[in-house]
Design a protein around this motif. Sequence first.
Motif, mmCIF file in Angstrom:
data_model
loop_
_atom_site.group_PDB
_atom_site.id
_atom_site.type_symbol
_atom_site.label_atom_id
_atom_site.label_comp_id
_atom_site.label_asym_id
_atom_site.label_seq_id
_atom_site.Cartn_x
_atom_site.Cartn_y
_atom_site.Cartn_z
ATOM 1 N N SER A 77 0.888 -1.066 -0.012
ATOM 2 C CA SER A 77 -0.139 0.142 0.111
ATOM 3 C C SER A 77 0.953 1.314 -0.045
ATOM 4 O O SER A 77 0.558 2.252 -0.620
ATOM 5 N N ALA A 78 2.001 1.181 0.581
ATOM 6 C CA ALA A 78 2.869 2.259 0.595
ATOM 7 C C ALA A 78 3.462 2.679 -0.715
ATOM 8 O O ALA A 78 3.950 3.815 -0.769
ATOM 9 N N SER A 79 3.428 1.739 -1.356
ATOM 10 C CA SER A 79 3.861 2.083 -2.902
ATOM 11 C C SER A 79 3.085 2.886 -3.793
ATOM 12 O O SER A 79 3.318 3.501 -4.823
ATOM 13 N N GLY A 80 1.794 3.112 -3.197
ATOM 14 C CA GLY A 80 0.889 3.919 -3.991
ATOM 15 C C GLY A 80 -0.075 3.230 -4.783
ATOM 16 O O GLY A 80 -1.267 3.825 -5.087
ATOM 17 N N ARG A 81 0.079 1.972 -4.744
ATOM 18 C CA ARG A 81 -0.890 1.014 -5.487
ATOM 19 C C ARG A 81 -1.750 0.187 -4.537
ATOM 20 O O ARG A 81 -0.820 -0.778 -3.978
ATOM 21 N N ILE A 82 -3.036 0.208 -4.172
ATOM 22 C CA ILE A 82 -3.485 -0.599 -3.287
ATOM 23 C C ILE A 82 -3.574 -1.978 -3.778
ATOM 24 O O ILE A 82 -4.057 -2.229 -4.789
ATOM 25 N N ARG B 104 -10.413 -4.252 5.836
ATOM 26 C CA ARG B 104 -9.441 -3.258 5.433
ATOM 27 C C ARG B 104 -10.124 -2.465 4.089
ATOM 28 O O ARG B 104 -9.677 -1.497 3.622
ATOM 29 N N GLY B 105 -11.239 -3.047 3.698
ATOM 30 C CA GLY B 105 -11.752 -2.596 2.385
ATOM 31 C C GLY B 105 -10.859 -2.851 1.194
ATOM 32 O O GLY B 105 -10.868 -1.945 0.130
ATOM 33 N N LEU B 106 -10.239 -4.005 1.224
ATOM 34 C CA LEU B 106 -9.584 -4.518 -0.009
ATOM 35 C C LEU B 106 -10.208 -5.343 -0.874
ATOM 36 O O LEU B 106 -10.801 -6.244 -0.187
ATOM 37 N N PRO B 107 -10.167 -5.133 -2.046
ATOM 38 C CA PRO B 107 -10.681 -6.447 -2.948
ATOM 39 C C PRO B 107 -9.906 -7.595 -2.885
ATOM 40 O O PRO B 107 -8.738 -7.716 -2.528
ATOM 41 N N PRO C 230 -8.988 -0.272 -12.410
ATOM 42 C CA PRO C 230 -8.535 0.792 -11.466
ATOM 43 C C PRO C 230 -9.441 0.379 -10.180
ATOM 44 O O PRO C 230 -8.826 0.535 -9.012
ATOM 45 N N CYS C 231 -10.825 -0.211 -10.347
ATOM 46 C CA CYS C 231 -11.450 -0.326 -9.101
ATOM 47 C C CYS C 231 -10.895 -1.302 -8.226
ATOM 48 O O CYS C 231 -11.607 -1.390 -6.975
ATOM 49 N N VAL C 232 -9.994 -2.160 -8.487
ATOM 50 C CA VAL C 232 -9.658 -3.205 -7.892
ATOM 51 C C VAL C 232 -8.207 -2.796 -6.734
ATOM 52 O O VAL C 232 -7.671 -3.559 -6.296
#
Length: 277
Positions: A152-157, A227-230, A265-267
């Motif tokens: 997540s810290a990379s900017g891409r969830i 966490r709201g992650l796909p 992008p939605c995922v």
Amino acid sequence: MRATREATCNAARPVAFEPMSDFQPVERIEGPADAGVLIVCDHASNALPPEYGSLGLPPEAFARHIAYDIGAAGVTRRLAKLLDAPAGLSCFSRLLIDPNRGGDDPTLVMRISDGALIPGNARIDAAEVERRREKYWRAYRDAAIAEIERMSASGRIPSIVSIHSFTPVWKGAARPWHVALLWDCDPRLARPLIAGLQGERDLVVGDNEPYDGALAGDTMWELGTSRGLPHALIELRQDLIADEKGQEEWAQRLARELKPVLADPCVHRIEMHPTRT
């Protein structure tokens, strides 16, 4: 999980059982932080730490589904390579403690599994359950959480994909599904994957079969739902992935279906969905 491999699970010992020395609870497969997907395998191994011996079970018990998800580890490793993604696999048998159960689930440490009495679990007390929970169950979960935070810290969830397998027959009844998707409330991965797999020839695809994905406290709940992650849990029938050929074929198939879904992008954003649990 860090971006190095710290341990490799001995995931199949069908002939003889030998406790592992130098035991590590998690196998970490390296991958870029911006890969966009983390793959986990809760029941990758039938191994036990040396201090537990064989839990009083005969060697043949460790070749059964009660000990691990047959074929799942091989699919996970191949899929991670095909997607160039990090992965984490448990290195301990679910007979010790089940990493896919909630921390307070009464089936976290099974005393009887599919008719088999587990002598080493039959009389354990709360202190021993807590010891296993912290040393193995929590270590596996914490490794996955650390990897999610790194990604997540990379900017891409990241999306989360969990690989499991199920027996072809249960209580005398044949299971018709080749593959199934388990999910609770977030459809972003599960729905398009189900549709894609249904488009492949000669596949029976299950939707929350043969189990229901709404299980509070399980790995997908902690890593994804809360966490709201796909996320999606993929169940593969064991007879289809029991050998290396089947594992490679299914890893290729899953990679083919996952790549277009992961391009959406939605995922790669956080969304909270009401649960069914």
